[in-house]
Write a protein that holds these residues in place. Structure first.
Motif, PDB file in Angstrom:
ATOM      1  N   LEU A 236      -4.483 -10.008  -2.124  1.00  0.00           N
ATOM      2  CA  LEU A 236      -4.904  -8.777  -1.390  1.00  0.00           C
ATOM      3  C   LEU A 236      -4.814  -9.066   0.054  1.00  0.00           C
ATOM      4  N   ARG A 237      -4.890 -10.172   0.454  1.00  0.00           N
ATOM      5  CA  ARG A 237      -4.685 -10.259   1.919  1.00  0.00           C
ATOM      6  C   ARG A 237      -3.095 -10.213   2.433  1.00  0.00           C
ATOM      7  N   GLY A 238      -2.303  -9.704   1.418  1.00  0.00           N
ATOM      8  CA  GLY A 238      -0.864  -9.728   1.840  1.00  0.00           C
ATOM      9  C   GLY A 238      -0.096 -10.951   1.349  1.00  0.00           C
TER      10      GLY A 238
ATOM     11  N   ARG B 245      -3.693 -13.003  10.776  1.00  0.00           N
ATOM     12  CA  ARG B 245      -2.735 -11.775  10.782  1.00  0.00           C
ATOM     13  C   ARG B 245      -3.917 -10.693  11.419  1.00  0.00           C
ATOM     14  N   PRO B 246      -3.382  -9.609  11.734  1.00  0.00           N
ATOM     15  CA  PRO B 246      -4.261  -8.862  12.409  1.00  0.00           C
ATOM     16  C   PRO B 246      -5.599  -8.301  11.159  1.00  0.00           C
ATOM     17  N   ALA B 247      -6.547  -7.960  11.779  1.00  0.00           N
ATOM     18  CA  ALA B 247      -7.760  -7.642  11.104  1.00  0.00           C
ATOM     19  C   ALA B 247      -7.459  -6.002  10.463  1.00  0.00           C
ATOM     20  N   ASP B 248      -7.989  -6.041   9.238  1.00  0.00           N
ATOM     21  CA  ASP B 248      -7.913  -4.599   8.847  1.00  0.00           C
ATOM     22  C   ASP B 248      -8.600  -3.454   9.557  1.00  0.00           C
ATOM     23  N   PRO B 249      -8.530  -2.538   9.502  1.00  0.00           N
ATOM     24  CA  PRO B 249      -9.264  -1.481  10.139  1.00  0.00           C
ATOM     25  C   PRO B 249     -10.572  -1.349   9.686  1.00  0.00           C
ATOM     26  N   MET B 250     -11.554  -1.100  10.636  1.00  0.00           N
ATOM     27  CA  MET B 250     -13.178  -0.833  10.116  1.00  0.00           C
ATOM     28  C   MET B 250     -13.092   0.193   8.996  1.00  0.00           C
TER      29      MET B 250
ATOM     30  N   ALA C 107     -13.221   4.470   1.826  1.00  0.00           N
ATOM     31  CA  ALA C 107     -12.264   3.472   1.912  1.00  0.00           C
ATOM     32  C   ALA C 107     -11.505   3.453   0.612  1.00  0.00           C
ATOM     33  N   LYS C 108      -9.942   3.258   0.865  1.00  0.00           N
ATOM     34  CA  LYS C 108      -9.195   3.250  -0.442  1.00  0.00           C
ATOM     35  C   LYS C 108      -9.579   2.035  -1.170  1.00  0.00           C
ATOM     36  N   PRO C 109      -9.488   2.254  -2.586  1.00  0.00           N
ATOM     37  CA  PRO C 109      -9.745   0.927  -3.299  1.00  0.00           C
ATOM     38  C   PRO C 109      -8.823  -0.150  -3.034  1.00  0.00           C
ATOM     39  N   LEU C 110      -9.297  -1.308  -3.256  1.00  0.00           N
ATOM     40  CA  LEU C 110      -8.485  -2.542  -3.093  1.00  0.00           C
ATOM     41  C   LEU C 110      -7.287  -2.553  -4.293  1.00  0.00           C
ATOM     42  N   VAL C 111      -7.962  -2.414  -5.632  1.00  0.00           N
ATOM     43  CA  VAL C 111      -7.177  -2.527  -6.633  1.00  0.00           C
ATOM     44  C   VAL C 111      -7.233  -1.121  -7.487  1.00  0.00           C
ATOM     45  N   GLU C 112      -6.050  -0.862  -8.303  1.00  0.00           N
ATOM     46  CA  GLU C 112      -6.172   0.340  -8.955  1.00  0.00           C
ATOM     47  C   GLU C 112      -7.595   0.423 -10.024  1.00  0.00           C
ATOM     48  N   ASN C 113      -8.038   1.391 -10.236  1.00  0.00           N
ATOM     49  CA  ASN C 113      -9.202   1.561 -11.036  1.00  0.00           C
ATOM     50  C   ASN C 113      -9.189   2.863 -12.020  1.00  0.00           C
ATOM     51  N   ASP C 114      -9.352   2.767 -13.186  1.00  0.00           N
ATOM     52  CA  ASP C 114      -9.493   3.891 -14.054  1.00  0.00           C
ATOM     53  C   ASP C 114     -10.836   4.025 -14.548  1.00  0.00           C
TER      54      ASP C 114
END
Length: 169
Positions: free
Chosen positions: A51-53, A61-66, A154-161
């Protein structure tokens, strides 16, 4: 004297065995695929991406946007039975520690009506071990963010159904 002599002999035999094993260890043949992988991925993360790339743990690495928290969403509907209610506002700079609980400034039974906030559930005043009603919030329910979280846009970190419980729609 015999013990010292035996100890010296044991250590020298051990050292001789280590030296001999290092000399007799053949070099491992490197396959072409392994060599390409090591060239493309010198950090040794095996080509996996988390998840951190694909950044190495040691790299910064640069911080994710708030995350954006809408100003006031009102009450957010539950998606499943017994879901702890979501927090419809930001909780940035809220102190919840042993000495203070900013949430209770608005959501306690004493202050909720005046502040126009939702009262905390009566279950938060019940001791889970003995089942007795307490005069103040139970210590096991004092740290609100263990169960309640703000709802960020925010967009989900992982796909979710996930599908909501039909009775709650």
């Amino acid at each position: 004297m015999k013990r010292i002599l035996l100890a010296v002999l044991a250590v020298s035999a051990l050292m001789a065995g280590v030296v001999q094993s290092e000399e007799s260890t053949p070099a491992k043949p490197v396959s072409e695929a392994v060599a390409k992988t090591e060239i493309l991925n010198p950090g040794g993360i095996g080509g996996l991406e988390s998840l951190r790339g694909s950044a190495e743990l040691e790299d910064t690495r640069p911080a994710d946007p708030m995350k954006h928290y809408p100003k006031d969403q009102g009450v957010i509907d539950n998606d499943y039975v017994y879901q702890p209610p979501l927090i419809p506002h930001t909780i940035r700079h809220y102190e919840v520690s042993l000495n203070a609980n900013k949430c209770l400034a608005c959501h306690s039974w004493k202050n909720a009506k005046e502040m126009g906030a939702t009262k905390i559930s009566i279950t938060h005043y019940v001791s889970p071990q003995e089942g007795q009603v307490l005069s103040d919030v139970s210590p096991s329910r004092y740290f609100c963010q263990q169960c309640h979280v703000p709802q960020a846009d925010a967009k989900p970190l992982v796909e979710n159904d996930f599908k909501r419980v039909s009775a709650l729609q």
